[in-house]
Design a protein around this motif. Structure first.
Motif, PDB file in Angstrom:
ATOM      1  N   ILE A   2     -21.726  21.254  24.399  1.00 49.99           N
ATOM      2  CA  ILE A   2     -21.645  22.221  25.504  1.00 49.99           C
ATOM      3  C   ILE A   2     -22.770  21.963  26.497  1.00 49.99           C
ATOM      4  CG2 ILE A   2     -21.817  24.666  26.091  1.00 49.99           C
ATOM      5  CD1 ILE A   2     -20.549  25.287  23.395  1.00 49.99           C
ATOM      6  N   PHE A   3     -23.968  21.674  25.981  1.00 54.51           N
ATOM      7  CA  PHE A   3     -25.127  21.419  26.843  1.00 54.51           C
ATOM      8  C   PHE A   3     -24.866  20.212  27.743  1.00 54.51           C
ATOM      9  CE2 PHE A   3     -29.376  21.537  28.249  1.00 54.51           C
ATOM     10  CZ  PHE A   3     -29.829  20.226  28.328  1.00 54.51           C
ATOM     11  N   LYS A   4     -24.230  19.163  27.189  1.00 57.69           N
ATOM     12  CA  LYS A   4     -23.955  17.965  27.980  1.00 57.69           C
ATOM     13  C   LYS A   4     -22.959  18.265  29.095  1.00 57.69           C
ATOM     14  CE  LYS A   4     -24.985  14.432  24.529  1.00 57.69           C
ATOM     15  NZ  LYS A   4     -24.436  13.347  23.692  1.00 57.69           N
ATOM     16  N   LYS A   5     -21.969  19.083  28.793  1.00 56.69           N
ATOM     17  CA  LYS A   5     -20.988  19.436  29.816  1.00 56.69           C
ATOM     18  C   LYS A   5     -21.659  20.192  30.960  1.00 56.69           C
ATOM     19  CE  LYS A   5     -16.747  19.601  27.098  1.00 56.69           C
ATOM     20  NZ  LYS A   5     -15.682  20.465  26.578  1.00 56.69           N
ATOM     21  N   GLN A   6     -22.551  21.126  30.618  1.00 58.83           N
ATOM     22  CA  GLN A   6     -23.268  21.872  31.650  1.00 58.83           C
ATOM     23  C   GLN A   6     -24.148  20.939  32.473  1.00 58.83           C
ATOM     24  OE1 GLN A   6     -25.277  24.811  29.269  1.00 58.83           O
ATOM     25  NE2 GLN A   6     -23.859  26.421  29.921  1.00 58.83           N
ATOM     26  N   LYS A   7     -24.786  20.004  31.798  1.00 56.96           N
ATOM     27  CA  LYS A   7     -25.715  19.107  32.472  1.00 56.96           C
ATOM     28  C   LYS A   7     -24.988  18.216  33.474  1.00 56.96           C
ATOM     29  CE  LYS A   7     -30.080  17.205  31.902  1.00 56.96           C
ATOM     30  NZ  LYS A   7     -31.331  17.682  31.361  1.00 56.96           N
ATOM     31  N   TYR A  12     -25.115  22.948  38.078  1.00 60.13           N
ATOM     32  CA  TYR A  12     -26.013  23.402  37.022  1.00 60.13           C
ATOM     33  C   TYR A  12     -27.441  22.936  37.286  1.00 60.13           C
ATOM     34  CZ  TYR A  12     -28.241  23.646  32.445  1.00 60.13           C
ATOM     35  OH  TYR A  12     -29.104  23.901  31.427  1.00 60.13           O
ATOM     36  N   ILE A  13     -28.398  23.831  37.151  1.00 61.58           N
ATOM     37  CA  ILE A  13     -29.810  23.444  37.252  1.00 61.58           C
ATOM     38  C   ILE A  13     -30.533  23.926  36.003  1.00 61.58           C
ATOM     39  CG2 ILE A  13     -29.876  23.473  39.790  1.00 61.58           C
ATOM     40  CD1 ILE A  13     -31.291  26.173  39.618  1.00 61.58           C
ATOM     41  N   GLU A  17     -36.230  23.512  36.625  1.00 61.43           N
ATOM     42  CA  GLU A  17     -35.944  23.335  38.052  1.00 61.43           C
ATOM     43  C   GLU A  17     -35.855  24.687  38.767  1.00 61.43           C
ATOM     44  OE1 GLU A  17     -34.963  21.187  41.602  1.00 61.43           O
ATOM     45  OE2 GLU A  17     -36.003  20.702  39.724  1.00 61.43           O
ATOM     46  N   SER A  18     -35.267  25.679  38.108  1.00 65.35           N
ATOM     47  CA  SER A  18     -35.159  27.017  38.689  1.00 65.35           C
ATOM     48  C   SER A  18     -36.540  27.632  38.929  1.00 65.35           C
ATOM     49  CB  SER A  18     -34.333  27.919  37.766  1.00 65.35           C
ATOM     50  OG  SER A  18     -34.240  29.218  38.285  1.00 65.35           O
ATOM     51  N   ARG A  19     -37.447  27.433  37.959  1.00 66.93           N
ATOM     52  CA  ARG A  19     -38.817  27.954  38.125  1.00 66.93           C
ATOM     53  C   ARG A  19     -39.521  27.250  39.280  1.00 66.93           C
ATOM     54  NH1 ARG A  19     -39.208  27.953  32.304  1.00 66.93           N
ATOM     55  NH2 ARG A  19     -40.329  25.970  32.396  1.00 66.93           N
ATOM     56  N   ARG A  20     -39.280  25.940  39.405  1.00 68.66           N
ATOM     57  CA  ARG A  20     -39.908  25.184  40.494  1.00 68.66           C
ATOM     58  C   ARG A  20     -39.403  25.684  41.864  1.00 68.66           C
ATOM     59  NH1 ARG A  20     -39.177  21.489  44.110  1.00 68.66           N
ATOM     60  NH2 ARG A  20     -36.944  21.375  43.685  1.00 68.66           N
ATOM     61  N   PHE A  67     -33.626  31.860  51.039  1.00 68.81           N
ATOM     62  CA  PHE A  67     -34.335  31.161  49.961  1.00 68.81           C
ATOM     63  C   PHE A  67     -33.863  31.736  48.633  1.00 68.81           C
ATOM     64  CE2 PHE A  67     -36.823  30.802  53.790  1.00 68.81           C
ATOM     65  CZ  PHE A  67     -37.245  29.482  53.782  1.00 68.81           C
ATOM     66  N   SER A  68     -32.848  31.077  48.044  1.00 69.64           N
ATOM     67  CA  SER A  68     -32.224  31.570  46.819  1.00 69.64           C
ATOM     68  C   SER A  68     -32.781  30.845  45.596  1.00 69.64           C
ATOM     69  CB  SER A  68     -30.704  31.369  46.894  1.00 69.64           C
ATOM     70  OG  SER A  68     -30.385  30.005  46.742  1.00 69.64           O
ATOM     71  N   ASP A  69     -32.353  31.286  44.416  1.00 70.70           N
ATOM     72  CA  ASP A  69     -32.834  30.706  43.162  1.00 70.70           C
ATOM     73  C   ASP A  69     -32.280  29.305  42.912  1.00 70.70           C
ATOM     74  OD1 ASP A  69     -34.314  32.942  42.636  1.00 70.70           O
ATOM     75  OD2 ASP A  69     -32.788  33.896  41.391  1.00 70.70           O
ATOM     76  N   VAL A  70     -31.245  28.908  43.667  1.00 77.18           N
ATOM     77  CA  VAL A  70     -30.677  27.568  43.477  1.00 77.18           C
ATOM     78  C   VAL A  70     -31.051  26.626  44.621  1.00 77.18           C
ATOM     79  CG1 VAL A  70     -28.750  28.353  42.061  1.00 77.18           C
ATOM     80  CG2 VAL A  70     -28.490  28.267  44.547  1.00 77.18           C
TER      81      VAL A  70
END
Length: 396
Positions: A2-7, A12-13, A17-20, A67-70
């Motif tokens: 599932i993680f690979k599909k999201q990646k 998907y971020i 990356e979201s914190r940055r 300036f959004s989270d994405v």
């Protein structure tokens, strides 16, 4: 698995990356807010002159970003057009193209600090050779302008009117705020006069009613009365006929046309309905993905559409008296506003591409005295005016 599909998903971020992005947004918005506060404290930074005194408003390479989270959403990116005095300018385009954000930038009603006008000028004519650059104008001055010199008819009157106050009290507040010397009796008389002006027969009764006691058309009339209460020089009508039945739509539009003549005001009309634009507008601005792609008189746009997107819009509307089994549908989808390409935004959906479309974004090309289009196909036919001036994120 599932993680690979999201990646592999482009939307998907990662959490890192979201914190940055969030940290970068906080740093940029703090910097922009400080810059805005400094400009607001200096009258020289927001006092300007109109390029043409016959215009009420001049949008000059306006860039409004969120300036959004994405990432940074470039909702309006280098928009330029004018609203002449005593005229109606229609702004058309699909949902998300930046029509309402352009009007909110003018009214300074963006949700800051996330929403910021990061570049360009919005010059508003105050008369006597004076003008304000709305981008830098402080809130104290905007309070004197909003509702007085310019006002807005919002898209949905049920959510725009306060449900816990009577309709009359809400219009009274606007009038008394901008006319502090008027007595309560004079304010009430003016409110009832405005309710009569917008075609409400039982004006004294409606004055005492709450918004939920009125129909959609009556609420919209109350909103128009509120917008016209101080006889503004500019009315921004953001989808004024949304959610109204066809009969009431026609009445509201006819009312706006009559009021424009009576109070000598200009109208900035935002809508998806090309029929409304054809009936109401003197000038038309076509927006796509945050930029103006074509502008001109209503005759230019409806009888000689030049940009492939405008041609697609005209083909997608039904023709009276002509039977069709299926309306035309513009292929493809709008590019991601967080990661806009450097080339023409419409290129990947366009059936008329030329070789130059693979290069940089097309400039404004003048086809006639009033007709301007941003399309490389007309490079040799018209006079090149200017490129839309966006802002580099690194320069903020």
């Amino acid at each position: 698995m599932i993680f690979k599909k999201q990646k592999n998903n482009s939307s998907y971020i990662t959490t890192k990356e979201s914190r940055r992005i969030s940290a970068l947004n906080r740093r940029l918005t703090r910097k922009l807010e400080k810059k805005r506060a400094a400009a607001s404290s200096n009258p020289a930074s927001y006092t300007t002159t109109m390029h043409d005194s016959n215009n009420v408003v001049e949008f000059d390479n306006v860039c409004t970003w969120f300036f959004s989270d994405v990432g940074v959403v470039k909702a309006v990116d280098g928009v330029s057009f004018n609203v002449p005095k005593r005229s109606t300018v229609g702004i058309v385009g699909e949902s998300g193209c930046g029509k309402s954000v352009t009007s909110l930038s003018l009214m300074q009603l963006l949700q800051r600090p996330q929403g910021q006008t990061v570049g360009g000028e919005i010059r508003f004519n105050l008369g006597d050779g004076k003008a304000f650059n709305i981008v830098n104008t402080p809130n104290s001055e905007m309070m004197k302008i909003r509702g007085n010199k310019m006002s807005m008819i919002f898209q949905e009157p049920m959510t725009s009117l306060n449900p816990v106050f009577r309709c009359g009290d809400q219009i009274d507040e606007i009038i008394s705020l901008h006319n502090p010397k008027m007595s309560k009796e004079e304010v009430k008389a003016r409110t009832i006069e405005m309710l009569n002006l917008v075609g409400i027969a039982n004006s004294s009764g409606v004055y005492m009613m709450y918004p939920h006691e009125l129909s959609g058309g009556m609420r919209q009339r109350v909103m128009i009365a509120m917008a016209l209460a101080c006889t503004p020089e500019l009315i921004i009508a953001d989808e004024p006929t949304t959610a109204l039945d066809v009969t009431i739509q026609a009445q509201i539009l006819e009312l706006l046309k009559d009021l424009k003549e009576k109070v000598n005001t200009s109208i900035m009309l935002i809508t998806h309905d090309l029929g409304v634009i054809a009936n109401m507008a003197d000038y038309v601005v076509v927006m796509y993905a945050g930029r103006v792609i074509e502008k001109g008189t209503a005759e230019d746009i409806f009888h000689n559409p030049s940009h492939p997107y405008t041609i697609g819009l005209m083909r997608s509307k039904p023709v009276v008296g002509k039977k069709v089994t299926e309306l035309y549908n513009i292929p493809g989808s709008v590019p991601n506003p967080v990661n806009m390409p450097d080339y023409c935004y419409f290129r990947d959906r366009c059936e008329m591409c030329v070789e130059k479309c693979n290069g940089k974004y097309p400039p404004e090309i003048k086809l006639s005295e009033t007709h301007i289009v941003s399309c490389w196909r007309f490079e040799q036919e018209g006079q090149i005016l200017d490129y839309p001036k966006s802002v580099n994120l690194e320069d903020l």
